[in-house]
Scaffold this active site. Structure first.
Site, mmCIF file in Angstrom:
data_model
loop_
_atom_site.group_PDB
_atom_site.id
_atom_site.type_symbol
_atom_site.label_atom_id
_atom_site.label_comp_id
_atom_site.label_asym_id
_atom_site.label_seq_id
_atom_site.Cartn_x
_atom_site.Cartn_y
_atom_site.Cartn_z
ATOM 1 N N GLU A 71 -0.241 -0.135 12.019
ATOM 2 C CA GLU A 71 -0.719 -0.547 10.693
ATOM 3 C C GLU A 71 -2.198 -0.284 10.488
ATOM 4 O O GLU A 71 -2.752 -0.665 9.469
ATOM 5 C CB GLU A 71 -0.341 -2.009 10.398
ATOM 6 C CG GLU A 71 -0.717 -3.006 11.458
ATOM 7 C CD GLU A 71 -0.233 -4.403 11.141
ATOM 8 O OE1 GLU A 71 0.229 -4.663 10.025
ATOM 9 O OE2 GLU A 71 -0.350 -5.259 12.034
ATOM 10 N N ASN A 107 2.094 -1.864 4.592
ATOM 11 C CA ASN A 107 1.206 -2.638 3.706
ATOM 12 C C ASN A 107 -0.243 -2.521 4.191
ATOM 13 O O ASN A 107 -1.152 -2.217 3.431
ATOM 14 C CB ASN A 107 1.612 -4.113 3.686
ATOM 15 C CG ASN A 107 3.079 -4.304 3.380
ATOM 16 O OD1 ASN A 107 3.686 -3.442 2.759
ATOM 17 N ND2 ASN A 107 3.663 -5.404 3.819
ATOM 18 N N ASP A 108 -0.429 -2.794 5.478
ATOM 19 C CA ASP A 108 -1.788 -2.695 6.008
ATOM 20 C C ASP A 108 -2.201 -1.250 6.224
ATOM 21 O O ASP A 108 -3.369 -0.903 6.040
ATOM 22 C CB ASP A 108 -1.909 -3.488 7.319
ATOM 23 C CG ASP A 108 -2.175 -4.952 7.038
ATOM 24 O OD1 ASP A 108 -3.005 -5.239 6.152
ATOM 25 O OD2 ASP A 108 -1.547 -5.813 7.675
ATOM 26 N N ARG A 148 7.215 -10.825 15.698
ATOM 27 C CA ARG A 148 5.819 -10.388 15.761
ATOM 28 C C ARG A 148 4.955 -11.566 16.205
ATOM 29 O O ARG A 148 5.117 -12.687 15.689
ATOM 30 C CB ARG A 148 5.367 -9.908 14.378
ATOM 31 C CG ARG A 148 3.906 -9.537 14.372
ATOM 32 C CD ARG A 148 3.496 -8.906 13.092
ATOM 33 N NE ARG A 148 3.349 -9.893 12.021
ATOM 34 C CZ ARG A 148 3.069 -9.574 10.772
ATOM 35 N NH1 ARG A 148 2.955 -8.305 10.435
ATOM 36 N NH2 ARG A 148 2.932 -10.490 9.855
ATOM 37 N N ARG A 201 -5.283 -4.525 -0.174
ATOM 38 C CA ARG A 201 -3.885 -4.597 -0.599
ATOM 39 C C ARG A 201 -3.647 -5.701 -1.618
ATOM 40 O O ARG A 201 -2.621 -5.739 -2.278
ATOM 41 C CB ARG A 201 -2.964 -4.774 0.620
ATOM 42 C CG ARG A 201 -3.182 -6.052 1.375
ATOM 43 C CD ARG A 201 -2.445 -6.081 2.707
ATOM 44 N NE ARG A 201 -1.206 -6.825 2.643
ATOM 45 C CZ ARG A 201 -0.440 -7.084 3.690
ATOM 46 N NH1 ARG A 201 -0.771 -6.622 4.883
ATOM 47 N NH2 ARG A 201 0.649 -7.778 3.578
ATOM 48 N N ARG A 241 7.935 -12.742 10.807
ATOM 49 C CA ARG A 241 6.494 -13.009 10.743
ATOM 50 C C ARG A 241 6.275 -14.399 11.330
ATOM 51 O O ARG A 241 6.368 -15.406 10.624
ATOM 52 C CB ARG A 241 5.998 -12.946 9.296
ATOM 53 C CG ARG A 241 5.973 -11.530 8.707
ATOM 54 C CD ARG A 241 5.515 -11.561 7.261
ATOM 55 N NE ARG A 241 5.079 -10.271 6.766
ATOM 56 C CZ ARG A 241 5.817 -9.473 5.984
ATOM 57 N NH1 ARG A 241 7.020 -9.840 5.624
ATOM 58 N NH2 ARG A 241 5.335 -8.318 5.558
HETATM 59 C C1 PEP Z 1 2.476 -4.593 7.003
HETATM 60 O O1 PEP Z 1 1.236 -4.642 7.125
HETATM 61 O O2 PEP Z 1 3.072 -3.645 6.437
HETATM 62 C C2 PEP Z 1 3.317 -5.681 7.519
HETATM 63 C C3 PEP Z 1 4.620 -5.597 7.526
HETATM 64 O O3 PEP Z 1 2.670 -6.800 7.932
HETATM 65 P P1 PEP Z 1 2.116 -7.932 6.909
HETATM 66 O O4 PEP Z 1 2.569 -7.567 5.540
HETATM 67 O O5 PEP Z 1 2.645 -9.225 7.402
HETATM 68 O O6 PEP Z 1 0.634 -7.794 7.105
HETATM 69 MG MG MG Z 2 0.358 -6.143 8.441
#
Ligand code: PEP
Ligand code: MG
Length: 847
Positions: free
Chosen positions: A694, A717-718, A600, A728, A564
């Protein structure tokens, strides 16, 4: 004849004077806070305009008040809106309670930082407890440091504050914080109140507490769900009230995360069995080892006729030392330790607490030694908290006790050198968070406390470190002699104090067995993971830095599945330049030997903000300018990052990944930009370019995206947030934002099918990849790479090795037709239980 009512205020800074009514902040320009002068400074150290006592020092270091000999309270406030810097750029050179001389340096500040981030550097010097003072201006032009500016004469009708003349606002709110207003929520309220000029109090059960004092707020004993009244008095009372109502009614996400995980439901029961003490499990696990005691400090006797000035000074230095040490611990916390950070922040706030300090200083003034005065102040507050009948608040007394011990150690010059036998079970009346940080540096097998509770901060920290911990065992624990061999079965809430040699050997075997399973998993983690029918699943790691990458490699990561990169950009005053970025990315590649690294591009906006890149306020930030959209708005930022990425070597090991892509054109445009930048740099080798899946739009367009992308990585997650329309970070919805929802599984399947059409591979880097229940599902849907948190690599690889990919395919197809995430989860549990029930599979799991 000298006139004691009259003092002269000298220029605290050099620079042109600005008429007070032109200061760009209505609180100052309207004169509601008092009359005085304003200076646009040209130097970076604020000096004392007169001799006096520091009677107020903002924790954020941007303002202080001096009480002069004639009673005038001189407020010195550096810049406009500087409280929002939260202390960054300000270094107080004095402490609360200090007596200062005229021209003594008070606060050093970073002029560039303030100029860049705040409305103005203009600094005001006001008499904040007027109108009982007459002011005469002695100089109105450009001020030289130390030149006489104002004559202030007491007219005999001083008032303490102007609160009475200010507007006031009041309102009610229901407390949403888990467990009520204990230390962390109280610290949050205090911080919110600090952002306003108004004075704020909280009223509950016919008692009031100033929101500036954590102990006063905790002392009200407000429980979760209780209704409180907030009263704000001052020029911005309405705004302060609204902000405080929101703070009372909103439980923070980290608080939600800090809620103890469900623990075995064990109540302390009478210790009927001989040789057995029962307690409450605060952190699960099994351990054995010799008993080692950890005791508090005992103070030397006090004569009671100490010199107050000396004792004030001693307490100030001890407080400053502890503040510095906590601040240092806070800065060095690894990322992701939000719980520990919140605890340390609450401790910092307690160190400045006016109620505690006021009590201690009162005792010092009557001749009591600083150590005794501080101890007394803390003991009084501990008693208040313990008498409220709220277990959570009673446990917060432990935080106060921790600060008592730390400050006493600083006062007495004791540095703690623990001498513990190897693999000790540490026993204490009640351990403190700093005890735990200290113990974490030693070979400790487990923790056991006579008092304490499963929701204490110590329990949270013990769980985070995997240290078995039992609390509320009772005073009998403290009667056991040092060296007693103990068996601590925290899972069952039991401490065995008379274990026979045979029992000790048996427990030793069990502990060893658990350790060996983990070690075997870790040892096998260096090899790649194939399913029983030969399908390779790469198990990579999510990291934020080169150090974390090195740790991941040691744990067996096949690569980095998600770096990240935004963590390089946040928590700093300016953006990293191209060279710094390049060397940071190169360091991650270097740390990973020959293995691939997915970096990323910057994903800020939404919940991640950059101080130096203020984004427009958005009604829905997670639906606004974030991820790749920011790169479109500020192309120079993204170009700089892409240039840095194109220069790391070898390019073949570097994979670039774009966050929040929603349409094919975005990807095509960035690929073209990447080609153009590579040409400009003369770089021929080219990193692969992948896309994060995502948002549902990307999953639905996967086949089209796969024409232009080299790989996909699913950000569950997103993807959960945007598919389920559930924030979230929403504490109340946390249990329902479950990526095992059948709708998510359908999107994952669609993504894998789209990628397969163009021979692209798909990974998962969201939290679902780290969930062992989800491993067969993801393998079955066609995912080829799982990017997980580093400590879980061994476990996930072991799990992959016991799976059969074709059985997983059949299993996951069946899940797509289920009705809810809960139904999918149950099916996954049944599937895992079946695998365990088959001896061959169970044996394979332990390899
Ligand atoms: C996600 O969205 O699953 C992801 C890995 O990115 P982040 O948690 O940094 O938004
Ligand atoms: Mg994300």
């Amino acid at each position: 004849m000298p006139n004691n009512n009259k003092i002269i205020l000298h220029a605290p800074l050099a620079g042109p004077q600005v008429p007070l009514d032109q200061v760009p902040d209505p609180v100052f320009s309207s004169g509601t806070l008092g009359d005085g002068v304003a200076i646009d400074p040209v130097n970076d150290v604020l000096h004392a305009p007169c001799a006096g006592e520091v009677v107020q020092l903002a924790r954020t270091g941007h303002a202080l008040t001096l009480r002069a000999a004639n009673g005038a309270e001189v407020l010195l406030h550096i810049g406009v809106d500087t409280v929002q810097l939260q202390g960054r750029g300000f270094s107080p050179l004095v402490a609360l309670g200090d007596q200062v001389t005229q021209d003594q340096p008070l606060i050093r500040f970073d002029m560039d930082l303030v100029a860049q981030h705040c409305v103005s550097l203009v600094t005001v010097m006001l008499i904040s407890n007027g109108p009982g003072f007459g002011l005469k201006r002695l100089e109105t032009r450009c001020a030289q440091l130390g030149v006489a500016l104002l004559e202030v004469e007491a007219t005999g009708n001083t008032v303490q504050a102007q609160a009475a003349s200010h507007e006031s606002a009041r309102g009610h709110a229901r407390v949403a914080h888990h467990g009520g207003l204990h230390a962390r929520p109280a610290a949050l309220l205090r911080q919110t109140a600090q952002g306003f000029q108004s004075q704020a109090v909280l009223r509950f059960a016919e008692r009031e507490a100033d929101l500036g004092s954590l102990v006063a707020v905790m002392g009200l004993g407000v429980g979760e769900g209780a209704e409180v009244e907030l009263i704000c008095r001052g020029p911005d009372s309405q705004a302060a009230l609204q902000a405080l109502i929101a703070a009372v009614q909103t439980a923070s996400v980290s608080e939600h995360a800090a809620k103890p995980a469900p623990l075995p439901a064990i109540k302390p029961s009478p210790n009927a069995e001989p040789g057995m003490l029962n307690g409450v499990c605060a952190a699960p696990g099994l351990a054995l080892g010799p008993l080692a005691r950890l005791d508090g400090i005992s103070l030397p006797a006090d004569s009671g006729d100490n010199d107050p000035a000396e004792q004030h000074q001693a307490l100030n230095s001890a407080l400053a030392e502890v503040r510095h040490a906590i601040d240092r611990d806070w800065r060095h916390l690894p990322r992701g330790q939000e719980d520990a950070a919140a605890i340390l922040e609450a401790h910092l706030a307690l160190l400045d607490d006016p109620a505690l300090l006021g009590d201690a200083r009162q005792h010092i003034a009557s001749g009591v030694a600083a150590g005794h005065a501080w101890s007394h102040a803390i003991d009084t507050q501990c008693q208040v908290l313990r008498s409220l009948g709220n277990p959570l608040l009673a446990e917060r007394a432990n935080d106060l006790y921790d600060l008592q011990q730390r400050v006493l150690r600083a006062l007495l010059g004791e540095t703690r050198q623990l001498r513990l036998p190897p693999s000790a079970i540490v026993v204490a009346h009640e351990l403190t968070p700093s005890d735990l940080l200290l113990l974490a540096r030693h070979d400790v097998a487990g923790l056991c406390m006579a008092a304490g509770g499963a929701t204490s901060h110590v329990a949270i920290l013990a769980r985070a470190r995997g240290l078995p911990c039992l609390v509320a065992v009772g005073e009998a624990l403290l009667e056991l002699p040092a060296g007693t061999p103990l068996v601590l079965d925290a899972d069952q809430g039991r401490l065995e104090t008379q274990a026979t040699a045979q029992r000790l050997a048996e427990v030793q075997r069990q502990v060893q067995q658990r350790r060996e399973i983990r070690q075997r998993q870790q040892a096998a983690a260096q090899a790649s993971a194939r399913t029983r029918d030969g399908q390779l699943i790469e198990v990579a790691a999510n990291v934020a830095s080169a150090e974390e990458a090195a740790q991941a490699l040691a744990e067996g990561a096949d690569g980095i599945g998600l770096l990240r990169s935004e963590f390089l950009f946040i928590d700093r005053p300016t953006a990293p330049d191209e060279a710094e970025q390049r060397s940071a990315y190169q360091a991650v590649l270097d740390a990973m030997a020959e293995r691939p690294v997915i970096i990323r591009t910057i994903d800020v906006g939404g919940d991640k903000q950059l101080d130096y890149l203020p984004l427009p306020a958005e009604a829905n930030p997670v639906l606004g300018l974030r991820g790749i959209r920011l790169g479109q708005m500020r192309p120079e930022l993204l170009d700089q990052q892409l240039r840095a990425l194109l220069q790391v070597s070898p390019q073949q090991r570097c994979r670039i990944m774009l966050p929040m892509v929603t349409e094919v054109d975005e990807l095509v445009a960035i690929r073209q930009r990447l080609d153009r930048l590579a040409d400009e740099l003369g770089v021929t080798a080219r990193a692969e370019l992948g896309v994060m899946i995502e948002v549902p739009a990307a999953a639905l367009l996967a086949e089209r995206l796969a024409e232009h992308a080299d790989f996909f990585s699913i950000g569950t997650n997103d993807l959960s947030q945007y598919t389920l329309a559930m924030d979230r970070d929403h504490a109340g919805l946390a249990a329902r934002v479950d990526a095992l929802h059948p709708a998510l599984l359908r999107l994952i399947e669609l993504t894998c099918q789209g990628a397969a059409k163009h021979d692209r591979w798909v990974g998962v880097c969201g939290a679902l990849a780290s969930d062992p229940l989800a491993t067969p599902v993801l393998v079955g849907l066609g995912v080829a790479e799982l990017s997980v948190s580093a400590p879980q690599i061994g476990e996930i690889k072991a799990l992959v090795r016991q799976l059969d990919a074709s059985a997983c395919r059949r299993f996951s197809q069946g899940l797509l037709g289920l009705s809810s995430a809960a139904a999918v989860r149950q099916a996954c549990r049944d599937f895992a239980a079946l695998a365990h029930a088959q001896p061959a599979a169970a044996a394979a799991l332990q390899q």
